[in-house]
Design an enzyme around this catalytic site. Structure first.
Site: not given
Lengths: 347, 347
Positions: A45, A56, A69, A139-140, A224, A226-227, A293
């Site tokens: 990215r 990104e 994206k 949110a997720q 999830v 820690g990304d 990630v």
């Protein structure tokens, strides 16, 4: 013309299909694209960092379809009522270079992240898993819950957030989805008896959301939150005790939980488990960790799925994003035809 | 909401302003951004190469505004009636990461390339230049002609293309724009008496559109067509005789005319001439060469200009590209509100 799926149309499409069937169908696309992992051009990215966050661009291509994206990450955004992460995506035809599909991807990113987690758990969690703990009700979280219900058959959730209002929001949103939900008063009590633990907190720092003593034999951890560099959720001892599965090792070593570990820390690539090249879980006492990630091929999958699904509906509009003169050399003719008397038209 | 300027609206806007005033205003934005060149984050473009062409993402940021352009290059496209190059672009707010403006950029790329060429010529060509030769009457040629007329005061064009139909198309499009036009029967005769020579041919190979003997004392060469690896238009001897000016040296050494030259071939950065740090033309007999390849800051400039211009008009639409729940943590609420009875809604 380029097809465009905005937020309103994305919501209409998801609602007409149903969130759970949408996630199940998406999981199949993600699984399919992991199976042909080696066909993808996997570019890094490109990130533009600033004081407040990062923007990104994440491209991917399978040689036939190109996707990218646009995604931002701005931890302070919620203080002003904005999303930390927003995104949109594009599909293009590799043979012509023409983009042909544009979509909102804030919702789609939450959906693909959840579906990817559930796909990974299908190969890594114990087959009889029924109880999932979710630490962090941001949110997720609801997307994760429904993906694990629809794709894995999870029936019970034990949830915790340092902000009780977040857990209340979660319980409210999940009412009517036929899930047994307990709001715990600590992460410690949330994980008791859990077959799967999903950590999905927002704090941008080295946290210890899970410590080693909280992780029992046979547990699958879906890590999830820690990304990105500087943001982790698991104590390093857990990573040493368990077996760690990743999307693209080069990226996960920078962004995932394993940024805490030495560069040669052993990991297994998820696509190799899905294709049977490598072992996932070897028995009911293994501790498995999916160090998620998020990778560009997952965006590719969700865009491809969304495009396929939307064709049967009216949930898109056409955008005239591409200038298409009849004679390709006569681009100017598009303007010139209106410019017979430029002096009169000039401002 | 994100503002979107499609092809139809772009044409309406350009027509309402007039092509020449549009180019003149755009040149001021380009000039202004070259003057603050050092403020920009200049990332390399990310290219995805395939058998038939390339898809590129070109980001730029001045720390306040972020832009990127999606652009393809597919030399075989015109055989199927498609554009070799299509593009679209995005502006975003660096502080929030939110995109706020999307536009077609096939037309905008032609306009910004032409305006950049004219800005460069304002500093590099002889001040009394009136006659320009244009070799190649492809999609961008008319934009070059009008930019040099509006910004530099060129009054006479001597044009040549290996395909006479292209030159006829050019002459037809330029009728009514108050330019004296001669269609020449060779590149050699087109350049006779020209103060400026613009090379803008499409052939993707090492060509010699201009040989050394065609270049006279005092000439300014606007070399636009040589803009990717393997594609050049000038004989190397011209580069040795003249003084070469470039946008970003690292990029031009790969993509421009100077890809023919050793890596330490001396060049002068255009922004340094514009800001007075370096000399441009030193006298009326200098041969100056602008080795144009197109850089991301120029896309930034045209997007910024377009956004400013379009605010005074109705030539845009609003896209719901960004999901904006009232509570940032309640992304799911956007769907959930429609999902009271998921079973009934399920397909």
């Amino acid at each position: 013309m380029v097809q465009f799926v905005g937020v309103e149309n994305a919501i209409k499409l998801i609602s007409s299909i149903g969130v759970e069937p949408f996630l199940t169908g998406l999981a199949d696309y993600i699984d399919e694209d992991f199976r042909r992992w080696e066909q993808f051009e996997k570019s890094p990215r490109i990130a533009s960092h600033s004081r407040d966050g990062v923007i990104e661009l994440m491209p991917a291509s399978d040689g036939v379809t190109y996707s990218f994206k646009y995604v931002n990450g701005h931890p302070q955004n919620p203080l002003d009522g904005r999303q930390t992460v927003t995104a949109f995506g594009v599909l293009a035809n590799v043979a012509t270079g023409y983009p042909d599909f544009v979509s909102e991807m804030t919702l789609m990113t939450a959906l693909r992240t959840a579906a990817t987690s559930a796909v990974a758990a299908r190969y890594l969690a114990r087959p009889d898993a029924k109880v999932m703990a979710i630490i962090g009700q941001g949110a997720q979280s609801e997307f994760q819950a429904l993906a694990f219900k629809a794709i894995l058959g999870i029936t019970r959730l034990q949830v915790f957030d340092i902000d009780p209002a977040a857990s209340e929001k979660f319980a409210r949103n999940m009412a009517g989805y036929d899930l047994e939900i307990t709001v715990a008063d600590s992460a410690q009590s949330a994980v008791i008896g859990a077959d799967i633990v999903t950590t999905i907190t927002a704090d941008k720092k080295r946290s210890v959301i899970l410590s080693d003593n909280m992780v029992g034999s046979g547990m699958h951890i879906n890590a999830v939150g820690g990304d990105c560099p500087g943001k982790t959720e698991l104590h390093a001892d857990i990573l040493k005790r368990g077996k760690v599965f990743v999307e693209l090792p080069e990226q996960t070593r920078i962004e995932g939980e394993i940024q805490q570990m030495p560069e040669d820390f052993p990991v297994t690539e998820l696509w190799r488990v899905i294709t049977g090249l490598d072992m996932g879980r070897t028995g009911s006492s293994d501790i498995t960790i999916f160090d998620s990630v998020g990778f560009a091929t997952e965006d590719f999958s969700v865009l491809r799925y969304l495009r396929d699904k939307v064709q049967e509906t009216e949930h898109f509009i056409d955008l005239d994003l591409l200038a298409e003169p009849t004679d390709p050399r006569d681009l100017f003719g598009l303007i010139g035809a209106r410019q017979q008397h430029p002096d009169r038209l000039s401002a």
